[in-house]
Write a protein that holds these residues in place. Structure first.
Motif, PDB file in Angstrom:
ATOM      1  N   LEU A   1      86.286  -9.377  63.368  1.00  0.00           N
ATOM      2  CA  LEU A   1      85.794  -8.967  62.059  1.00  0.00           C
ATOM      3  C   LEU A   1      84.310  -9.262  62.055  1.00  0.00           C
ATOM      4  O   LEU A   1      83.921 -10.431  62.021  1.00  0.00           O
ATOM      5  N   GLY A   2      83.492  -8.257  62.116  1.00  0.00           N
ATOM      6  CA  GLY A   2      82.064  -8.508  62.213  1.00  0.00           C
ATOM      7  C   GLY A   2      81.791  -9.280  63.477  1.00  0.00           C
ATOM      8  O   GLY A   2      82.248  -8.915  64.552  1.00  0.00           O
ATOM      9  N   SER A   3      81.131 -10.416  63.365  1.00  0.00           N
ATOM     10  CA  SER A   3      80.850 -11.199  64.564  1.00  0.00           C
ATOM     11  C   SER A   3      81.863 -12.320  64.755  1.00  0.00           C
ATOM     12  O   SER A   3      81.769 -13.089  65.694  1.00  0.00           O
ATOM     13  N   ASP A   4      82.810 -12.399  63.847  1.00  0.00           N
ATOM     14  CA  ASP A   4      83.777 -13.499  63.936  1.00  0.00           C
ATOM     15  C   ASP A   4      85.095 -13.050  64.563  1.00  0.00           C
ATOM     16  O   ASP A   4      85.468 -11.883  64.481  1.00  0.00           O
ATOM     17  N   VAL A   5      85.780 -14.034  65.157  1.00  0.00           N
ATOM     18  CA  VAL A   5      87.095 -13.764  65.729  1.00  0.00           C
ATOM     19  C   VAL A   5      88.155 -14.417  64.839  1.00  0.00           C
ATOM     20  O   VAL A   5      88.009 -15.574  64.424  1.00  0.00           O
ATOM     21  N   TYR A   6      89.178 -13.658  64.523  1.00  0.00           N
ATOM     22  CA  TYR A   6      90.318 -14.192  63.780  1.00  0.00           C
ATOM     23  C   TYR A   6      91.560 -14.018  64.636  1.00  0.00           C
ATOM     24  O   TYR A   6      91.594 -13.184  65.535  1.00  0.00           O
ATOM     25  N   ILE A   7      92.567 -14.816  64.338  1.00  0.00           N
ATOM     26  CA  ILE A   7      93.768 -14.787  65.180  1.00  0.00           C
ATOM     27  C   ILE A   7      95.020 -14.588  64.324  1.00  0.00           C
ATOM     28  O   ILE A   7      95.206 -15.278  63.315  1.00  0.00           O
ATOM     29  N   PHE A   8      95.840 -13.622  64.737  1.00  0.00           N
ATOM     30  CA  PHE A   8      97.162 -13.457  64.130  1.00  0.00           C
ATOM     31  C   PHE A   8      98.199 -14.074  65.053  1.00  0.00           C
ATOM     32  O   PHE A   8      98.066 -13.977  66.274  1.00  0.00           O
ATOM     33  N   SER A   9      99.248 -14.618  64.481  1.00  0.00           N
ATOM     34  CA  SER A   9     100.381 -14.997  65.317  1.00  0.00           C
ATOM     35  C   SER A   9     101.067 -13.707  65.762  1.00  0.00           C
ATOM     36  O   SER A   9     101.340 -12.834  64.944  1.00  0.00           O
ATOM     37  N   LEU A  10     101.344 -13.606  67.057  1.00  0.00           N
ATOM     38  CA  LEU A  10     101.969 -12.372  67.567  1.00  0.00           C
ATOM     39  C   LEU A  10     103.296 -12.101  66.875  1.00  0.00           C
ATOM     40  O   LEU A  10     103.699 -10.966  66.695  1.00  0.00           O
ATOM     41  N   LEU A  11     103.964 -13.187  66.496  1.00  0.00           N
ATOM     42  CA  LEU A  11     105.275 -13.029  65.860  1.00  0.00           C
ATOM     43  C   LEU A  11     105.186 -12.332  64.506  1.00  0.00           C
ATOM     44  O   LEU A  11     106.152 -11.738  64.055  1.00  0.00           O
ATOM     45  N   SER A  12     104.042 -12.455  63.861  1.00  0.00           N
ATOM     46  CA  SER A  12     103.955 -11.880  62.524  1.00  0.00           C
ATOM     47  C   SER A  12     103.562 -10.405  62.579  1.00  0.00           C
ATOM     48  O   SER A  12     103.683  -9.690  61.592  1.00  0.00           O
ATOM     49  N   ILE A  13     103.089  -9.949  63.741  1.00  0.00           N
ATOM     50  CA  ILE A  13     102.642  -8.556  63.843  1.00  0.00           C
ATOM     51  C   ILE A  13     103.818  -7.626  64.120  1.00  0.00           C
ATOM     52  O   ILE A  13     104.609  -7.864  65.036  1.00  0.00           O
ATOM     53  N   VAL A  14     103.964  -6.610  63.306  1.00  0.00           N
ATOM     54  CA  VAL A  14     105.029  -5.634  63.508  1.00  0.00           C
ATOM     55  C   VAL A  14     104.528  -4.555  64.466  1.00  0.00           C
ATOM     56  O   VAL A  14     105.172  -4.213  65.435  1.00  0.00           O
ATOM     57  N   GLU A  15     103.367  -3.990  64.166  1.00  0.00           N
ATOM     58  CA  GLU A  15     102.765  -3.006  65.054  1.00  0.00           C
ATOM     59  C   GLU A  15     101.295  -2.844  64.679  1.00  0.00           C
ATOM     60  O   GLU A  15     100.836  -3.353  63.661  1.00  0.00           O
ATOM     61  N   THR A  16     100.597  -2.106  65.531  1.00  0.00           N
ATOM     62  CA  THR A  16      99.197  -1.807  65.236  1.00  0.00           C
ATOM     63  C   THR A  16      99.043  -0.296  65.311  1.00  0.00           C
ATOM     64  O   THR A  16      99.522   0.330  66.257  1.00  0.00           O
ATOM     65  N   VAL A  17      98.440   0.296  64.318  1.00  0.00           N
ATOM     66  CA  VAL A  17      98.295   1.760  64.323  1.00  0.00           C
ATOM     67  C   VAL A  17      96.837   2.146  64.101  1.00  0.00           C
ATOM     68  O   VAL A  17      96.056   1.397  63.511  1.00  0.00           O
TER      69      VAL A  17
END
Lengths: 690, 119
Positions: free
Chosen positions: A546-562
């Motif tokens: 996001l901009g110049s920052d890195v954020y992290i999602f838990s893989l388990l919470s991600i359903v898909e990416t479109v």
């Protein structure tokens, strides 16, 4: 034993071994057949009860030892096959296990359990013990009449058998013990000594006449001889007393050294000096040691730091060093990386416990519940050796209990209904655990009636959870049971429906970073599948930019990416945006808006692509889309608490330090959904879709 | 001071016995059942053995008679430390060759003074 081992630590060991003992008793009792029990199992149960009683008495937990004494007596009768194992006996013993567990809990919490809590059960045990089908309890030995404490002269004829020495009994020791009582004169009679050539060195040919001036009672003198009374002729006479009386007095007397335990603690606390000779002994003990969880967590934390340092080093070496000299450094770093990873895995392994112990608790639950409901249920367990983080394991206990209760209450049908449906009379409940794609899966399957979708839907409409006009897929209807305030039990039963619903189950699992799914076939059964992270200290993360920052999602919470082209996002009344993901409208939010970030360069990245990247995440059954600028690597990250290092921030689960030394925030999807007030948007979706 | 082999399947009792005996200046070897105790007993000649009765794999009474079959232990004091106080059990212990019987709960100082007597 080292000096820092004090009484409270020994008490902790006692608690732990007693809890383990209770588990042994419980699972043993559950496996015990009615009528003809397996003696090996009975012995195990008995030993466990016996150890608990002995320990409790030794460490001064008298209510436990008193209560367990009755339990032990009953078990002893079973063991001696004097008592038939009836359903009643098993029931009362199982309840006793619970009762002892409660008393232990109380002592551990620093309270003293009052007798009232166990008195009813104790009476039931006593009633069983009094029943004739087992040999009556042996009558307690009658106390002897004590003699007045005045100085008397006693004459003792002590004629031991020739092989008294062979049993380790040393007459000298007996004489010393008598000396402790008063003035002793010893006269030896060696007339029985054989010819020197036939003397056996370990035989005793001497007899003695002992004259003792003491104010001790006869009983005390007899006690000294108690242990050798059947290997010697002993005649104890008091000068004033009647001689004919004395022969009868040589019967053995119980309990040589019964002493109150109240003195035990003070005396022990003083003890404890260093030990040198203990080295070999500790290796002989069982191959495990008990370590406080704090020490392990401190170790894990350090290992986490090391992982970060290692990846920092690797990154710097990659960029900064070139040339042939660098090769050695790089090789070394590779080895370091491998060792660090192995170290991390082994350290993590310390916290892992097999799920089996927690599974076996369900044998009891299933037994109790099937009795209560009149249903016949067979519990199958598999994957008991699958290991789980201790904290995860503990926190999973309640949700699993709820799922099992639920399956028994709503899933598995009554025997007559099952027969009518052409199914075997006995239902099956299958608890299993296994690894799948870097996660642990715990699964609860039953072959019951399955979820009744009409009823669920009707209930959801009645409760206002869905609108009557909504078209829902089977899967969506199944998942309605996880909605807050949902309960389909037509009559609130004793089992489920005690205010804790499936929504709580799902929340607990989400809190652990896991997910629960349900699938069901009408008439065939249901399956609840729980996915859990291997550990709480490390997260399988999807890094996003996001901009110049890195954020992290838990893989388990991600359903898909479109990839969403511009124009596919629609506005609803108010501020909300929605996106049509196949048949669903989901609320979408720009993550940079959610975190109130302002960056100019980001616009460009959108334009370079055909659309925007939307990460679809799910929590509590709610799916939302979050726009991010870029998808980066997936990697394991060590979770650092924001609460400990900074302060809690809504929408963030913690932070981590990346290989380049930068800090990245870990997104807490459930809390983010709450902060964003997604409910406001979802309510608009209905209008939009209609 | 003596080398004492203490045998009990309960870790807490084992610790308490070890702490008590070491407090009395003795060297303590620990085992959690009869089998383990025999292994240790064969390796090092203990001056005295204290054993529980009810233990998995090999109980204290069997251990006692096994020890009596080893020449080094024929005359060594073997004490039984147990919650059992029935005459039947004592008779079995005695028949197996035990030297003394201590009923749990035990008083550490009494245990030490008893040891002084038999050692």
């Amino acid at each position: 034993m080292s000096d820092d081992m004090d009484m409270s630590e020994i008490h902790d060991i006692f608690y732990e071994e007693s809890y383990e003992g209770l588990d042994v008793m419980e699972s043993g009792l559950l496996g015990l057949g009615i009528g003809q029990p397996d003696l090996e199992i009975v012995n195990n149960i008995f030993r466990a009860a016996h150890s608990i009683k002995g320990g409790a008495a030794t460490f001064g937990f008298l209510p436990i030892s008193k209560f367990t004494h009755g339990v032990e007596t009953l078990l002893d009768q079973v063991r001696a096959q004097e008592r038939i194992v009836s359903e009643d006996v098993i029931e009362v013993l199982l309840e006793s296990v619970d009762c002892i567990r409660r008393m232990l809990d109380m002592f551990k919490a620093g309270n003293v359990p009052d007798e009232a809590s166990s008195i009813e059960l104790k009476q039931r045990i006593d009633t069983i013990l009094a029943l004739p089908s087992g040999g009556a309890m042996k009558a307690a030995s009658n106390g002897e009449v004590s003699e007045p404490a005045e100085l008397k002269q006693w004459t003792i004829q002590f004629s031991p058998s020739v092989d008294i020495l062979k049993t380790g009994n040393e007459p000298l020791r007996i004489f010393n013990e008598l000396r402790a009582l008063g003035e002793l004169k010893i006269v030896s009679d060696i007339s029985k000594l054989p010819d020197i050539r036939t003397v056996e060195a370990d035989s005793c040919y001497t007899q003695w006449i002992l004259i003792l001036d003491t104010d001790a009672e006869r009983k005390r003198i007899e006690e000294v001889f108690d242990w050798v009374s059947d290997q010697a002729d002993i005649i104890i006479e008091c000068k004033e007393s009647d001689i004919t009386n004395s022969q009868a007095q040589t019967t053995p007397i119980a309990a040589a050294l019964e002493l109150p335990s109240s003195e035990a603690e003070s005396a022990v606390a003083v003890g404890a000096s260093s030990s040198n000779g203990k080295n070999s002994s500790s290796t002989k003990e069982s191959g495990s040691i008990r370590v406080s969880i704090d020490k392990i967590d401190a170790l894990l934390n350090l290992v986490g730091e090391l992982v970060i340092t290692q990846s920092m080093l690797a990154r710097h070496a990659d960029g900064a060093v070139a040339g042939s000299e660098a090769q050695g450094l790089k090789d070394g770093l590779l080895v370091l990386e491998r060792h660090t990873r192995e170290l991390q895995e082994s350290a993590m392994q310390i916290r892992m416990l097999p799920i089996g112990a927690s599974f076996s608790r369900f044998k009891r639950l299933v037994r109790d519940l099937s009795q209560k409901t009149g249903k016949k249920v067979e519990l199958k367990l598999s994957g008991e050796n699958t290991e789980l983080d201790k904290t995860v394991l503990e926190k999973m206990s309640d949700p699993l209990v709820h799922l099992v209760r639920n399956s028994l209450d709503h899933g598995i049908e009554k025997p007559e209904d099952r027969l009518a449906a052409g199914k075997p009379e006995t239902g099956t409940l299958h608890l299993s655990a296994y690894h799948e794609g870097g996660n642990i899966v715990i699964q609860v399957d039953d072959d019951g009636a399955g979820l009744n979708r009409q009823r669920i839907l009707a209930k959801a409409i009645e409760k206002g959870i869905v609108s009557p006009s909504e078209q829902l897929s089977d899967d969506q209807i199944n998942n309605l049971i996880f909605q807050a305030g949902f309960s389909t039990a037509e009559a609130v039963s004793d089992l489920s429906g005690r205010g804790v619903g499936m929504d709580v189950v799902r929340r607990n699992i989400n809190d652990l970073g896991g997910r629960i799914e349900v699938s069901s076939r009408e008439g065939k059964g249901s399956r609840f599948k729980i996915r859990l992270p291997l550990t709480l200290a490390i997260l399988d993360g999807q890094l996003v930019k996001l901009g110049s920052d890195v954020y992290i999602f838990s893989l388990l919470s991600i359903v898909e990416t479109v990839l969403v082209s511009p124009g596919e996002v629609r506005k609803v009344v108010g501020n909300g945006n929605v996106y049509r993901l196949r048949d669903d409208y989901i609320p979408v939010v720009r993550l940079r808006d959610a975190f109130k970030l302002r960056c100019k360069d980001s616009i460009k990245t959108y334009l370079e692509r055909d659309g925007e990247l939307l990460v679809v995440v799910e929590s509590d059954g709610q799916r939302i889309g979050l726009f991010v600028d870029e998808l980066l690597d997936q990697q394991q990250v060590v979770i650092k608490s924001l609460e400990e290092n900074y302060k809690p921030v809504a929408g963030l689960a913690g932070a981590t330090i990346l290989g380049d030394g930068n800090v990245a925030m870990i997104i807490d999807v459930p809390s983010l959904i709450k902060t964003l007030d997604i409910a406001a948007i979802t309510s608009k979706i209905e209008d939009f879709a209609a | 001071m003596a080398t004492i082999l203490a045998v009990d399947d309960s870790p807490s009792i084992r610790q308490l016995v070890a702490m008590t005996l070491e407090g009395g200046g003795h060297t303590v070897k620990l085992a959690e059942n009869g089998i383990g105790a025999l292994d240790i007993a064969k390796e090092c000649a203990a001056d005295l053995v204290i054993t529980d009765v009810h233990m998995p794999n090999m109980d204290g009474i069997t251990l006692t008679s096994e020890l009596r079959g080893i020449p080094e232990y024929r005359y060594k004091p073997i004490l039984i430390l147990t919650t059992e106080s029935s005459p039947e059990f004592k008779a079995r212990g005695k028949a197996a060759g035990a030297t003394g019987w201590i009923v749990k709960p035990f008083d550490p100082s009494a245990l030490l003074s008893l040891l002084d007597k038999v050692l």
